[in-house]
Design a protein around this motif. Sequence first.
Motif, PDB file in Angstrom:
ATOM      1  N   ASN A 151     -51.682 -13.755 -32.862  1.00 64.29           N
ATOM      2  CA  ASN A 151     -51.094 -12.420 -32.761  1.00 64.29           C
ATOM      3  C   ASN A 151     -49.686 -12.476 -33.307  1.00 64.29           C
ATOM      4  N   ALA A 152     -49.100 -11.308 -33.528  1.00 64.15           N
ATOM      5  CA  ALA A 152     -47.719 -11.246 -33.976  1.00 64.15           C
ATOM      6  C   ALA A 152     -46.883 -10.298 -33.127  1.00 64.15           C
ATOM      7  N   CYS A 153     -47.521  -9.671 -32.122  1.00 62.78           N
ATOM      8  CA  CYS A 153     -46.814  -8.646 -31.364  1.00 62.78           C
ATOM      9  C   CYS A 153     -46.749  -8.939 -29.873  1.00 62.78           C
ATOM     10  N   GLY A 154     -47.275 -10.080 -29.441  1.00 59.46           N
ATOM     11  CA  GLY A 154     -47.245 -10.398 -28.027  1.00 59.46           C
ATOM     12  C   GLY A 154     -48.199  -9.557 -27.204  1.00 59.46           C
ATOM     13  N   GLY A 155     -49.305  -9.118 -27.813  1.00 58.69           N
ATOM     14  CA  GLY A 155     -50.304  -8.355 -27.072  1.00 58.69           C
ATOM     15  C   GLY A 155     -49.964  -6.897 -26.890  1.00 58.69           C
ATOM     16  N   ARG A 156     -49.163  -6.327 -27.795  1.00 57.26           N
ATOM     17  CA  ARG A 156     -48.742  -4.925 -27.660  1.00 57.26           C
ATOM     18  C   ARG A 156     -49.583  -3.967 -28.504  1.00 57.26           C
ATOM     19  N   LEU A 157     -50.699  -4.453 -29.063  1.00 52.83           N
ATOM     20  CA  LEU A 157     -51.636  -3.629 -29.818  1.00 52.83           C
ATOM     21  C   LEU A 157     -51.001  -3.011 -31.075  1.00 52.83           C
ATOM     22  N   THR A 158     -50.176  -3.810 -31.778  1.00 51.01           N
ATOM     23  CA  THR A 158     -49.567  -3.294 -33.006  1.00 51.01           C
ATOM     24  C   THR A 158     -49.878  -4.134 -34.241  1.00 51.01           C
ATOM     25  N   CYS A 159     -50.339  -5.383 -34.057  1.00 47.06           N
ATOM     26  CA  CYS A 159     -50.513  -6.254 -35.223  1.00 47.06           C
ATOM     27  C   CYS A 159     -51.958  -6.393 -35.683  1.00 47.06           C
ATOM     28  N   GLY A 160     -52.921  -6.175 -34.795  1.00 47.61           N
ATOM     29  CA  GLY A 160     -54.327  -6.266 -35.173  1.00 47.61           C
ATOM     30  C   GLY A 160     -54.824  -7.660 -35.475  1.00 47.61           C
ATOM     31  N   LYS A 161     -54.179  -8.689 -34.920  1.00 52.59           N
ATOM     32  CA  LYS A 161     -54.542 -10.063 -35.264  1.00 52.59           C
ATOM     33  C   LYS A 161     -55.269 -10.824 -34.148  1.00 52.59           C
ATOM     34  N   CYS A 162     -55.293 -10.284 -32.935  1.00 48.94           N
ATOM     35  CA  CYS A 162     -55.842 -11.045 -31.807  1.00 48.94           C
ATOM     36  C   CYS A 162     -57.364 -10.868 -31.717  1.00 48.94           C
ATOM     37  N   LYS A 163     -58.050 -11.233 -32.775  1.00 46.00           N
ATOM     38  CA  LYS A 163     -59.492 -11.019 -32.854  1.00 46.00           C
ATOM     39  C   LYS A 163     -60.253 -12.054 -32.024  1.00 46.00           C
ATOM     40  N   VAL A 164     -61.199 -11.577 -31.222  1.00 46.38           N
ATOM     41  CA  VAL A 164     -62.119 -12.441 -30.484  1.00 46.38           C
ATOM     42  C   VAL A 164     -63.517 -11.845 -30.639  1.00 46.38           C
ATOM     43  N   LYS A 165     -64.512 -12.681 -30.444  1.00 46.47           N
ATOM     44  CA  LYS A 165     -65.895 -12.219 -30.554  1.00 46.47           C
ATOM     45  C   LYS A 165     -66.499 -12.105 -29.158  1.00 46.47           C
ATOM     46  N   ILE A 166     -66.951 -10.914 -28.809  1.00 45.80           N
ATOM     47  CA  ILE A 166     -67.589 -10.681 -27.517  1.00 45.80           C
ATOM     48  C   ILE A 166     -69.087 -10.954 -27.686  1.00 45.80           C
ATOM     49  N   VAL A 167     -69.576 -12.038 -27.095  1.00 45.18           N
ATOM     50  CA  VAL A 167     -70.976 -12.429 -27.251  1.00 45.18           C
ATOM     51  C   VAL A 167     -71.892 -11.517 -26.451  1.00 45.18           C
ATOM     52  N   THR A 168     -71.477 -11.193 -25.236  1.00 52.79           N
ATOM     53  CA  THR A 168     -72.236 -10.230 -24.438  1.00 52.79           C
ATOM     54  C   THR A 168     -72.004  -8.845 -25.035  1.00 52.79           C
ATOM     55  N   GLU A 169     -72.551  -7.825 -24.442  1.00 54.40           N
ATOM     56  CA  GLU A 169     -72.412  -6.481 -25.022  1.00 54.40           C
ATOM     57  C   GLU A 169     -70.937  -6.124 -25.190  1.00 54.40           C
ATOM     58  N   ALA A 170     -70.572  -5.877 -26.448  1.00 57.92           N
ATOM     59  CA  ALA A 170     -69.177  -5.568 -26.738  1.00 57.92           C
ATOM     60  C   ALA A 170     -68.867  -4.136 -26.351  1.00 57.92           C
ATOM     61  N   PRO A 171     -67.656  -3.887 -25.852  1.00 56.14           N
ATOM     62  CA  PRO A 171     -67.283  -2.507 -25.522  1.00 56.14           C
ATOM     63  C   PRO A 171     -67.192  -1.657 -26.784  1.00 56.14           C
ATOM     64  N   GLU A 172     -67.272  -0.373 -26.618  1.00 56.95           N
ATOM     65  CA  GLU A 172     -67.154   0.534 -27.763  1.00 56.95           C
ATOM     66  C   GLU A 172     -65.786   0.351 -28.415  1.00 56.95           C
ATOM     67  N   ALA A 173     -65.793   0.299 -29.729  1.00 50.08           N
ATOM     68  CA  ALA A 173     -64.539   0.073 -30.454  1.00 50.08           C
ATOM     69  C   ALA A 173     -63.578   1.237 -30.262  1.00 50.08           C
ATOM     70  N   THR A 174     -62.310   0.897 -30.090  1.00 45.21           N
ATOM     71  CA  THR A 174     -61.278   1.921 -29.934  1.00 45.21           C
ATOM     72  C   THR A 174     -60.810   2.393 -31.305  1.00 45.21           C
ATOM     73  N   ILE A 175     -59.993   3.435 -31.313  1.00 44.89           N
ATOM     74  CA  ILE A 175     -59.458   3.957 -32.574  1.00 44.89           C
ATOM     75  C   ILE A 175     -58.663   2.863 -33.294  1.00 44.89           C
ATOM     76  N   GLU A 176     -57.873   2.109 -32.518  1.00 43.63           N
ATOM     77  CA  GLU A 176     -57.064   1.046 -33.131  1.00 43.63           C
ATOM     78  C   GLU A 176     -57.952  -0.023 -33.761  1.00 43.63           C
ATOM     79  N   GLU A 177     -59.045  -0.363 -33.102  1.00 44.60           N
ATOM     80  CA  GLU A 177     -59.943  -1.386 -33.632  1.00 44.60           C
ATOM     81  C   GLU A 177     -60.685  -0.885 -34.861  1.00 44.60           C
ATOM     82  N   LEU A 178     -61.050   0.367 -34.880  1.00 47.73           N
ATOM     83  CA  LEU A 178     -61.725   0.943 -36.049  1.00 47.73           C
ATOM     84  C   LEU A 178     -60.824   0.908 -37.283  1.00 47.73           C
ATOM     85  N   GLU A 179     -59.516   0.951 -37.059  1.00 47.51           N
ATOM     86  CA  GLU A 179     -58.565   0.949 -38.174  1.00 47.51           C
ATOM     87  C   GLU A 179     -58.399  -0.438 -38.792  1.00 47.51           C
TER      88      GLU A 179
END
Length: 617
Positions: free
Chosen positions: A53-81
């Motif tokens: 990440n580059a933002c300390g978990g503040r949802l601004t950098c888009g780098k903290c990617k993880v793969k949800i193996v179980t059912e993934a939650p619906e993507a948010t607007i930020e994730e769609l971007e």
Amino acid sequence: MNEDQEFREAAYAHSEESLNVVAFSGEECRGLRGRPGQNLYQLLVGHGYSVENACGGRLTCGKCKVKIVTEAPEATIEELEVLTEAELDEGVRLACDVLVREGMEVVLESKRPEVKILGLEGNLDAPACPRVSRIVFDWKPGTLDDQRDALTRIQPPGSGQKFELSLNALKEIAALTAYDSKLPVGMVLYNHSELLGITNDPNCYGVAVDLGTTTIAATLINLTQGLPLETVTGLNNQRTYGGDVISRIHYTMHEKNGIEILQQSVTDGINDMILRLCDKAGISKSSVYEITVSGNTTMLHLLLGVPCGSLAVSPFIAGFTDAVRVKAKEAGLNIHPEGYLLTLPAVSAYIGGDTVGAIQATRLFEAERSCLLVDIGTNGEIVLGNRDWMIACSTAAGPAFEGASIRHGTGGIEGAIDHVNLETEDIYTTIGRKKPLGICGSGIIDLVAQLKRNGLLEETGRMLGPDELDGLSIPKPLSERVLKIAGVTAFMLDFENEIYVSQRDIREVQLAKSAIRSGIEILLTHAGIVYEDIDKVYIAGGFGNYMSIESAAAIGLIPEELKHKCVSADNAALRGAAIVLMNENAAVMNGLHKRIKSIEMSCDPRFQELFMTFMSL
């Protein structure tokens, strides 16, 4: 984190309920205990995982990617971007935008990226006069006629000098009494006065470290022979807590045990490097007797676990700027039990030991004519001067040139796009010729220069959109790469891996470039000199050796009039730390930092005007 997440985090903050989460990283599988409504990023970081990440978990950098193996939650607007369709389909999400759920299974990237930083080769061009030395004496066993104790027997005869020593060293000396015959014994001394221990190894070793905000480089040096042996590199583990020093300072101020967590994070990384160096050289870590570290002022505070909140607020007062020498074990570094850690001195809160080390390495302090030293990194330190005077400033360039604030940016790791040429069939190259993972600093500078050259980027930094290219003489292979992504104009570098640079990224580059260029101009004005008076321009920083000077001049990062005077300083901060390790009389250890006058950019009335001027490309 959005307001809804913050509300749910607070609502469950004191809940006694807990949730089971399984995290996979490489071959490791761990069960984690989370609480309802807890942020996944914080859960992973709290359990010691390194999350990009580059933002300390503040949802601004888009780098903290993880793969949800179980059912993934619906993507948010930020994730769609920021996530590709393929990533979304595979269950990839942003850890800081996901709330923990019962039974959630998460996969993290486990491969250690190989960072591309030049090591040190050959002679250091410095006198071999280390603080660590080894002397050999002949141990003679006691007799009934000579019952002197072992400690007395090893003292230099006739000098009246007595070695300082630790309890560990005393135990090693006392063990010599078991020998009933003569034998040569090697004693390792520090500063000619402290006995660190007994060894049969004819060589003593030290490690020089360049502790950067984004990357770390460490070199093993044979102190007896004065030769660098091995260099290893890696990303700074602290990047999990933010891409810049301000984010990390804030973490220490607002998180419980924050400073201890960040100190542990960086010492773990350095200790890993020490082990890798020793494995490569076939030696034990107990043969390493000293570590010297160059780094910006914040990094040195965090290494030592010293509170650094004052560095983030005016008037920016550091806890220390002089060199600090402590037992390495006190700072959590694993070398010889009695070995030392020595940090290079800094000038001020934002002109650190890395800059002073670079001045030592380039010998700017001995230059007859004025020279410029430009460290193109997050803090953007600049030094101007010669043997008679030196002035310096820090430009707060931000992490764009280190990839942190660029959507698909990355450090100088294998797979990073390091050079771009839009006039060739293969428009980019990657470090190590690996599959592209993102774009690093040298690549982003090339791309901006190439977009400008090919008419796709206006002087203001505005990128032409796909609907503006009709009628322009833009080759079709280039025009097809200009797209609208989530409503923002972008240039696609790699369609297969969906690596692109957007208009927002261009703005980040403009901000960083303008900060550094403004700093150069302010120092020249303070000194009352012009471009023609400059003899050399040393380019330092993590990617200084790989950056195209032509591209840097094309976007105005380096004045056009100075580009022919530019020389790479390689990893000057690392070399400076190595020189200090090898030479106890190095200028760095004899008041060099006190000869440098710090210029505070925020106090200069011309800064804002210059900054706006140099935003243009």
